[in-house]
Design a protein around this motif. Structure first.
Motif, PDB file in Angstrom:
ATOM      1  N   VAL A   1       0.790  -1.320  -0.011  1.00 46.38           N
ATOM      2  CA  VAL A   1      -0.349  -0.217  -0.189  1.00 46.38           C
ATOM      3  C   VAL A   1       0.726   1.178  -0.491  1.00 46.38           C
ATOM      4  N   SER A   2       2.084   1.346   0.554  1.00 48.56           N
ATOM      5  CA  SER A   2       3.309   2.317   0.963  1.00 48.56           C
ATOM      6  C   SER A   2       3.706   2.600  -0.999  1.00 48.56           C
ATOM      7  N   ALA A   3       3.764   1.745  -1.264  1.00 46.20           N
ATOM      8  CA  ALA A   3       4.303   1.982  -2.911  1.00 46.20           C
ATOM      9  C   ALA A   3       3.123   2.708  -3.354  1.00 46.20           C
ATOM     10  N   ILE A   4       2.003   2.223  -3.407  1.00 47.31           N
ATOM     11  CA  ILE A   4       0.709   2.346  -4.700  1.00 47.31           C
ATOM     12  C   ILE A   4       0.626   3.758  -4.227  1.00 47.31           C
ATOM     13  N   ARG A   5       0.895   4.651  -2.385  1.00 45.20           N
ATOM     14  CA  ARG A   5       0.882   5.557  -2.103  1.00 45.20           C
ATOM     15  C   ARG A   5       1.693   6.575  -2.772  1.00 45.20           C
ATOM     16  N   TYR A   6       2.828   6.009  -2.983  1.00 47.76           N
ATOM     17  CA  TYR A   6       3.977   6.845  -3.575  1.00 47.76           C
ATOM     18  C   TYR A   6       3.967   6.751  -4.865  1.00 47.76           C
ATOM     19  N   TYR A   7       3.819   5.454  -5.541  1.00 42.07           N
ATOM     20  CA  TYR A   7       3.306   6.640  -7.138  1.00 42.07           C
ATOM     21  C   TYR A   7       2.491   6.569  -6.941  1.00 42.07           C
ATOM     22  N   GLU A   8       1.723   7.355  -6.548  1.00 38.55           N
ATOM     23  CA  GLU A   8       0.713   8.196  -6.724  1.00 38.55           C
ATOM     24  C   GLU A   8       1.077   9.644  -6.211  1.00 38.55           C
ATOM     25  N   ALA A   9       2.219   9.798  -5.203  1.00 39.34           N
ATOM     26  CA  ALA A   9       3.062  11.266  -5.133  1.00 39.34           C
ATOM     27  C   ALA A   9       3.295  11.856  -6.358  1.00 39.34           C
ATOM     28  N   GLN A  10       3.767  10.967  -6.903  1.00 38.88           N
ATOM     29  CA  GLN A  10       4.686  10.925  -8.075  1.00 38.88           C
ATOM     30  C   GLN A  10       4.336  10.849  -9.388  1.00 38.88           C
ATOM     31  N   GLY A  11       2.728  11.153  -9.174  1.00 40.99           N
ATOM     32  CA  GLY A  11       1.916  11.848 -10.444  1.00 40.99           C
ATOM     33  C   GLY A  11       1.812  10.035 -11.302  1.00 40.99           C
ATOM     34  N   LEU A  12       1.889   8.987 -11.405  1.00 41.49           N
ATOM     35  CA  LEU A  12       1.744   7.944 -12.381  1.00 41.49           C
ATOM     36  C   LEU A  12       0.484   7.567 -11.896  1.00 41.49           C
ATOM     37  N   ILE A  13      -0.491   7.532 -10.999  1.00 41.18           N
ATOM     38  CA  ILE A  13      -1.534   6.931 -10.849  1.00 41.18           C
ATOM     39  C   ILE A  13      -2.594   8.078 -10.034  1.00 41.18           C
ATOM     40  N   LYS A  14      -3.597   8.293 -10.858  1.00 43.01           N
ATOM     41  CA  LYS A  14      -4.270   9.126 -10.025  1.00 43.01           C
ATOM     42  C   LYS A  14      -5.508   9.002  -9.359  1.00 43.01           C
ATOM     43  N   PRO A  15      -5.744   8.675  -8.203  1.00 42.87           N
ATOM     44  CA  PRO A  15      -6.957   7.932  -8.187  1.00 42.87           C
ATOM     45  C   PRO A  15      -8.488   9.439  -7.451  1.00 42.87           C
TER      46      PRO A  15
ATOM     47  N   ARG B   1     -10.585   5.678  -4.340  1.00 44.33           N
ATOM     48  CA  ARG B   1     -10.732   4.639  -5.275  1.00 44.33           C
ATOM     49  C   ARG B   1      -9.461   4.567  -6.735  1.00 44.33           C
ATOM     50  N   PHE B   2      -9.807   3.511  -7.205  1.00 48.51           N
ATOM     51  CA  PHE B   2      -8.730   3.603  -8.347  1.00 48.51           C
ATOM     52  C   PHE B   2      -9.564   2.361  -9.688  1.00 48.51           C
ATOM     53  N   GLU B   3      -9.188   3.884 -10.385  1.00 49.91           N
ATOM     54  CA  GLU B   3      -9.436   2.453 -11.858  1.00 49.91           C
ATOM     55  C   GLU B   3      -9.465   1.392 -12.028  1.00 49.91           C
ATOM     56  N   ARG B   4      -9.905   0.337 -12.584  1.00 49.88           N
ATOM     57  CA  ARG B   4     -10.039  -1.163 -12.929  1.00 49.88           C
ATOM     58  C   ARG B   4      -8.325  -1.032 -14.009  1.00 49.88           C
ATOM     59  N   SER B   5      -7.661   0.394 -14.864  1.00 46.10           N
ATOM     60  CA  SER B   5      -6.991   0.392 -15.367  1.00 46.10           C
ATOM     61  C   SER B   5      -5.504   0.970 -15.079  1.00 46.10           C
ATOM     62  N   ASP B   6      -5.896   1.390 -13.430  1.00 44.23           N
ATOM     63  CA  ASP B   6      -4.955   0.994 -12.472  1.00 44.23           C
ATOM     64  C   ASP B   6      -4.202   0.048 -12.467  1.00 44.23           C
ATOM     65  N   LEU B   7      -4.839  -1.070 -12.671  1.00 46.90           N
ATOM     66  CA  LEU B   7      -3.802  -2.362 -12.810  1.00 46.90           C
ATOM     67  C   LEU B   7      -3.204  -1.957 -13.527  1.00 46.90           C
ATOM     68  N   ARG B   8      -3.151  -2.090 -15.228  1.00 46.98           N
ATOM     69  CA  ARG B   8      -2.819  -2.330 -15.989  1.00 46.98           C
ATOM     70  C   ARG B   8      -1.178  -0.796 -15.863  1.00 46.98           C
TER      71      ARG B   8
END
Length: 151
Positions: A20-34, A43-50
């Protein structure tokens, strides 16, 4: 859970194998946008898996998060890469990987010889790098970086 409810961070972690901490880090880096649901939960889109799978694969290839983000930012609307997008992205990755492979091959083949640093500390440097000519090419192990000694 209805499809439009999105994935919780725990579900995303379970599916990707990331902490979970890695996902939060990737979010902070702008790689995913919940987004936030009515209850304020992330919440995350299913496309965030890819998208996260793409990040993990690119990291295994040795690309940095800023390089990965730059590739993702080139996509229209910041969407997840499609197969066609991946073909375009991989062409650029291929050139970089080929360069890394060439460097690693030179390093492997020269492990027991001169490292081409221009230090003149080895007896062979008089042969490989007379009068410290490598210094004119720049800093670092010039010959391992691809420069060639003049003959």
């Amino acid at each position: 859970m209805a499809l439009h409810d999105g994935l919780s961070i725990g579900a995303l972690a379970d599916r990707t194998g990331l902490a979970v901490s890695a996902i939060r880090y990737y979010e902070a880096q702008g790689l995913i946008k919940p987004w936030r649901n009515a209850g304020g939960q992330r919440r995350f889109e299913r496309s965030d898996l890819r998208r996260l799978s793409f990040v993990m694969i690119a990291q295994q290839f040795g690309f940095t998060l800023p390089q990965i983000r730059a590739e993702l930012d080139r996509l229209p609307g910041g969407r997840t890469p499609t197969k066609a997008d991946w073909a375009k992205i991989s062409a650029g990755f291929r050139a970089s990987l080929d360069q890394k492979i060439d460097t690693l091959t030179r390093m492997r083949d020269n492990l027991d010889g001169c490292i081409g640093c221009g230090c003149l500390s080895l007896p062979n440097c008089a042969l490989y790098n007379p009068t410290d000519k490598a210094r004119e090419k720049g800093q670092g192990p010039r010959y391992l970086m691809g420069d060639r000694p003049e003959t």
